[in-house]
Write an enzyme that holds these catalytic residues in place. Structure first.
Site, PDB file in Angstrom:
ATOM      1  N   HIS B 164       0.846  -1.195   0.000  1.00 18.78           N
ATOM      2  CA  HIS B 164       0.000   0.000   0.000  1.00 18.78           C
ATOM      3  C   HIS B 164       0.889   1.255   0.000  1.00 18.78           C
ATOM      4  O   HIS B 164       0.679   2.188  -0.773  1.00 18.78           O
ATOM      5  CB  HIS B 164      -0.895  -0.062   1.248  1.00 18.78           C
ATOM      6  CG  HIS B 164      -1.684   1.179   1.523  1.00 18.78           C
ATOM      7  ND1 HIS B 164      -3.035   1.256   1.333  1.00 18.78           N
ATOM      8  CD2 HIS B 164      -1.313   2.392   1.999  1.00 18.78           C
ATOM      9  CE1 HIS B 164      -3.461   2.461   1.675  1.00 18.78           C
ATOM     10  NE2 HIS B 164      -2.425   3.175   2.082  1.00 18.78           N
ATOM     11  N   GLU B 165       1.917   1.239   0.840  1.00 16.25           N
ATOM     12  CA  GLU B 165       2.800   2.404   0.912  1.00 16.25           C
ATOM     13  C   GLU B 165       3.600   2.576  -0.378  1.00 16.25           C
ATOM     14  O   GLU B 165       3.829   3.694  -0.836  1.00 16.25           O
ATOM     15  CB  GLU B 165       3.747   2.300   2.118  1.00 16.25           C
ATOM     16  CG  GLU B 165       3.044   2.218   3.468  1.00 16.25           C
ATOM     17  CD  GLU B 165       2.045   3.356   3.696  1.00 16.25           C
ATOM     18  OE1 GLU B 165       2.217   4.427   3.111  1.00 16.25           O
ATOM     19  OE2 GLU B 165       1.078   3.149   4.459  1.00 16.25           O
ATOM     20  N   HIS B 168       1.710   4.489  -2.880  1.00 11.02           N
ATOM     21  CA  HIS B 168       1.786   5.945  -2.694  1.00 11.02           C
ATOM     22  C   HIS B 168       3.072   6.497  -3.321  1.00 11.02           C
ATOM     23  O   HIS B 168       3.083   7.576  -3.880  1.00 11.02           O
ATOM     24  CB  HIS B 168       1.768   6.307  -1.205  1.00 11.02           C
ATOM     25  CG  HIS B 168       0.411   6.180  -0.571  1.00 11.02           C
ATOM     26  ND1 HIS B 168      -0.732   6.619  -1.178  1.00 11.02           N
ATOM     27  CD2 HIS B 168       0.026   5.681   0.624  1.00 11.02           C
ATOM     28  CE1 HIS B 168      -1.771   6.401  -0.378  1.00 11.02           C
ATOM     29  NE2 HIS B 168      -1.334   5.809   0.715  1.00 11.02           N
TER      30      HIS B 168
END
Lengths: 221, 615
Positions: B164-165, B168
């Site tokens: 998920h990071e 980003h």
């Protein structure tokens, strides 16, 4: 004292002075803004350098912990063969315990002068005790055939090199940080936010002696 | 959903542009607000007073501008500044703490799979389950996790959160986030200044009814109120933007790992009561950087957690759409080419290379598996050394050691002359054998993260040693070039802000010609690779292949330097031509793949690892 209740209902002609007020507001705003910007830039520089000091200490810490883990294994590996050297072995074990304590305290406050000096001292004592142990080990030919003792010794030596390397990086970071704290514009900001100089990690000669002991080239055997 | 890395970079720029417009609108609205406040309080309701409008515009403009600049100066510290503000401490790459080791391994594996430099990982000693990615660009990205996150989650869940990071990072959300913080800071500065003005009026006492005091007080109240209102709307914009990015990041995490259970499990643990709250005072300000809500806020920066779980769980039912990596995933099954140099003739890795191109910024489980396998194949002692700042130097030296015994001894003598312990470490490593060709790049990437921790003096000393080693035989070979490029990126003394250079056709011609010659057996093969590269985009390359003699690695460095400063479009065209050149003939060697990936790293394009499936 509250503000005058009717201050917001001052007469309209005030606006005639608007251009003066505009210039005043813009000038004051710009001044305040530039000062704030300058403050922030310097403050950030100091904080990032302090973080580098902390990271530098963490690097030393990783290696010291490794040394602390290796020592009991080495003692266990040589204990059988060196039954008559109880004193030397106990000195190493005691020095390790003291170093473990000092390490925990210093890790809680990286750069703190007293804790860092105590740690450097404790590690120096441990290194000296290890140095004596290794010299004594040379008197035991059995140990030269002991693979695990040799391996542990080699690991201790390379850990020692890594500690020296990490110490160099840490001291570099401390010097940069402390210099920033003492030069003109930064020193004002440093005072304002009570930054304190970090302590160098300095060891006496004892710890540097350890890697030089070459087990394989010892006399006899 | 699968969006090209370059497209998402362009889109991030467009989004930023849109935010600028919104921001300017907000500033204009604020000016109007202040004007109305002034007019009603001082001008007797006369709205058509130009000097009053000038006061409003001037003061709002100065305050917002300076407030934004101050915040931007703070953000210039990049991801590390955000990590520091949130109370993070960098985890030493050599850490032996099992919990810290696990998160380092997960991050390293994912970085090597995706082609991103291995980011520094920060830990926050907090019990809530949370994480963040911050930075201005993918190359200065940092990842942060809470202690609670590592403790409470299993490896799959942790991998989901890290994926998920990484989303980003790839989707340039971080840059958007940094700007948002800066601009909101600017608007918020209005209300702060307003409050300060009011206070100054109060302290001046109530005795004299000075006209100036009245103006200041009115302005103060106006700025305060309007600043609060502006901040309110700013937060609305921020939370709206942020929530969309969170959904995208959740979806990407499933795509990268093909494992909805990982991220869904992490979200469920948060929902079931472990929580994601942070104690750090800055948690509110940086809320939209986090994996899940860091504070109970009026404007949630994250969608409701049950909604996120439902969406992630739903993806497993096939809403993910056709996976870009499906072909590669089925073919790869984590198998790595045999350790012996080169690739067996029977294996055609062209599809894998093309798949890697398609997955820039959108890598998949095939790459994760390949990365996991190749890291796992590296001897433990070697990998451990790569994680130590001191020993990472030794591993790097080992990679440039010559295979020729006499030459190697000369090189070792050079190292010894500069640094005895280092020479000793190199010898100890060399005694254990050399890394296999496909291990070189992952090892080097692991080393780069550790080398970044050298102090400037140590880095400078190491640069001298390395350049002497590389030059020892009077020429620079491919591996030496690769080492030089990646080490330079890791320990560049001053990442100078390059002027925006437009790369020329000549630059593209040098880069692609070099690549053509590297993989070619003869001039005809080079010419056919060139033709393949040219067919992707005839406009980008000159008409003819450069002769081999002009394709020096130094010339390549210069041309890549020009592309590194170029826009996404120019870099995309170069990468496409490069991939075409490499895959023109059937045998894509480890060396070609290596050069391709190094070229991409040099121009900040995260080229995923090539998973060598069995054809």
């Amino acid at each position: 004292m509250g503000m005058p209740p009717d201050v917001l209902h001052a007469p309209a002609p005030v606006i005639a002075d608007a251009s003066v007020a505009l210039v005043a507001v813009v000038a004051a705003g710009t001044l305040v803004g530039v000062a704030a910007l300058w403050l922030v830039v310097i403050y950030n520089g100091l904080v990032s350098r302090r973080v580098r000091v902390q990271n530098g200490f963490a690097q030393i810490d990783v290696q010291l912990k490794r040394r602390h883990d290796l020592v009991p294994n080495l003692v266990a590996a040589v204990k059988g063969a060196m039954a008559h050297e109880r004193e030397t072995l106990e000195a190493v074990t005691r020095a390790r315990a003291a170093a473990v304590n000092a390490e925990a305290r210093a890790a809680a406050a990286p750069g703190d002068a007293a804790a860092t000096a105590a740690l450097a001292g404790a590690e120096g004592t441990l290194a000296a005790a290890l140095g004596r142990l290794m010299i004594v080990m040379e008197r035991y030919p059995d140990l030269k055939a002991n693979a695990s003792a040799l391996q542990l010794q080699e690991e201790l030596v390379s850990t020692e090199n890594r500690i020296a390397f990490a110490r160099q990086a840490y001291n570099d970071a401390v010097m940069v940080f402390n210099t920033r704290l003492s030069v003109f514009p930064d020193l004002l900001v440093a005072r304002m936010f009570s930054f304190v100089p970090a302590a160098l990690f300095e060891t006496d000669g004892a710890s540097r002696a350890v890697p030089q002991v070459d087990f394989g080239a010892g006399r006899g055997g | 959903m699968a969006m090209d890395f370059f497209e998402s970079q362009e889109r991030a720029k467009r989004n930023t542009g849109m935010l600028v417009v919104l921001f300017v609108l907000a500033a204009l609205g604020t000016v109007a607000g202040v004007h109305v406040v002034l007019a009603v309080s001082l001008g007797g309701g006369n709205l058509a007073n130009p000097s009053m409008l000038a006061i409003a515009a001037g003061s709002v403009g100065v305050i917002v501008l300076v407030g934004t600049l101050v915040k931007m100066a703070q953000m210039a510290g990049g991801g590390r500044a955000v990590a520091a503000a949130l109370g993070g401490r960098q985890i030493d790459p050599a850490s032996r703490d099992p919990e810290e080791r696990r998160v380092l391994n997960v991050v390293e594996e994912m970085a090597i799979a995706s082609g991103l430099p291995v980011p520094p990982v920060y830990i926050m000693e907090e019990d809530g389950i949370n994480a963040f990615a911050a930075g201005n660009t993918p190359k200065d990205a940092v990842i942060g996790v809470t202690r609670g996150c590592i403790r409470a989650l299993d490896r799959d869940e942790l991998q989901g959160v890290m994926a998920h990071e990484f989303s980003h990072v790839f989707h340039q959300d971080m840059r958007l986030n940094m700007r948002l913080v800066a601009w909101l800071g600017g608007i918020f500065a209005l209300s702060m200044i307003g409050r300060m003005m009011l206070r100054s009026v109060r302290f001046r006492g109530s005795g004299k009814r000075n006209d100036g005091v009245a103006v200041v007080a009115a302005l103060g109240i106006g700025l305060f109120v309007v600043g609060i209102v502006g901040y309110f709307f700013g937060r609305l914009i921020q939370s709206a933007v942020s929530r969309q990015r969170e959904y995208l990041a959740d979806a990407s995490a499933v795509q990268y790992t093909r494992n909805a259970d990982g991220i869904a499990g992490a979200l469920e643990k948060i929902a079931r009561g472990a929580g994601s709250r942070l104690q750090a005072p800055a948690a509110a300000e940086f809320g939209h950087f986090l994996f899940a809500d860091g504070v109970a806020a009026l404007f949630a920066t994250h969608p409701p957690i049950q909604e996120r779980i439902a969406r992630v769980r739903g993806m497993r039912a096939g809403q993910l759409g056709p996976a870009p990596s499906a072909g590669a995933a089925s073919a790869a099954a984590a198998s790595i080419a045999p350790a012996a140099g080169g690739v067996p003739a029977s294996t055609d890795v062209r599809p894998a290379v093309r798949a890697a191109r398609a997955e820039i910024g959108e890598f998949g489980p095939a790459q994760l598996a390949a990365s996991h396998a190749v890291i796992g194949s590296i001897p433990a002692a070697m990998l451990e050394a790569a994680h130590e700042p001191a020993d990472a130097r030794a591993v790097t030296c080992l990679l440039v050691l010559s295979t020729d015994t006499g030459e190697r001894l000369r090189q070792l003598a050079i190292v010894r002359e500069h640094d005895r312990p280092l020479a000793r470490a190199v010898e100890a490593l060399a005694a254990r054998g050399r890394p296999a060709p496909e291990q070189r790049l992952p090892l080097l990437e692991a080393c780069a993260a550790s080398l970044a921790m050298l102090s400037p003096a140590q880095a400078a000393a190491f640069r001298v040693i390395l350049s002497r080693l590389v030059q020892a035989d009077g020429q620079v070979d491919r591996v030496e070039w690769m080492v030089r490029v990646l080490v330079r990126k890791a320990i560049d003394p001053s990442p100078v802000r390059r002027p925006v250079v437009r790369p020329t056709h000549a630059d593209a011609r040098v880069a692609i010609s070099t690549l053509c010659w590297i993989g070619a057996r003869d001039a005809a093969a080079a010419a056919s690779s060139w033709a393949a590269a040219r067919s992707t985009d005839p406009a980008v390359l000159g008409p003819t292949l450069l002769p081999m003699s002009e394709c020096t690695l130094d010339a390549l460095d210069a041309s890549l330097a020009a592309f590194a400063g170029a826009g996404a479009d120019a870099r995309r065209r170069l990468v496409d031509a490069a991939v075409a050149a490499v895959t023109a003939d059937a045998d894509v060697t480890v060396e070609e793949a290596e050069v391709l990936r190094t070229m991409c790293a040099a121009i900040d394009v995260p080229m995923p690892i090539v998973s060598r499936g069995v054809a």
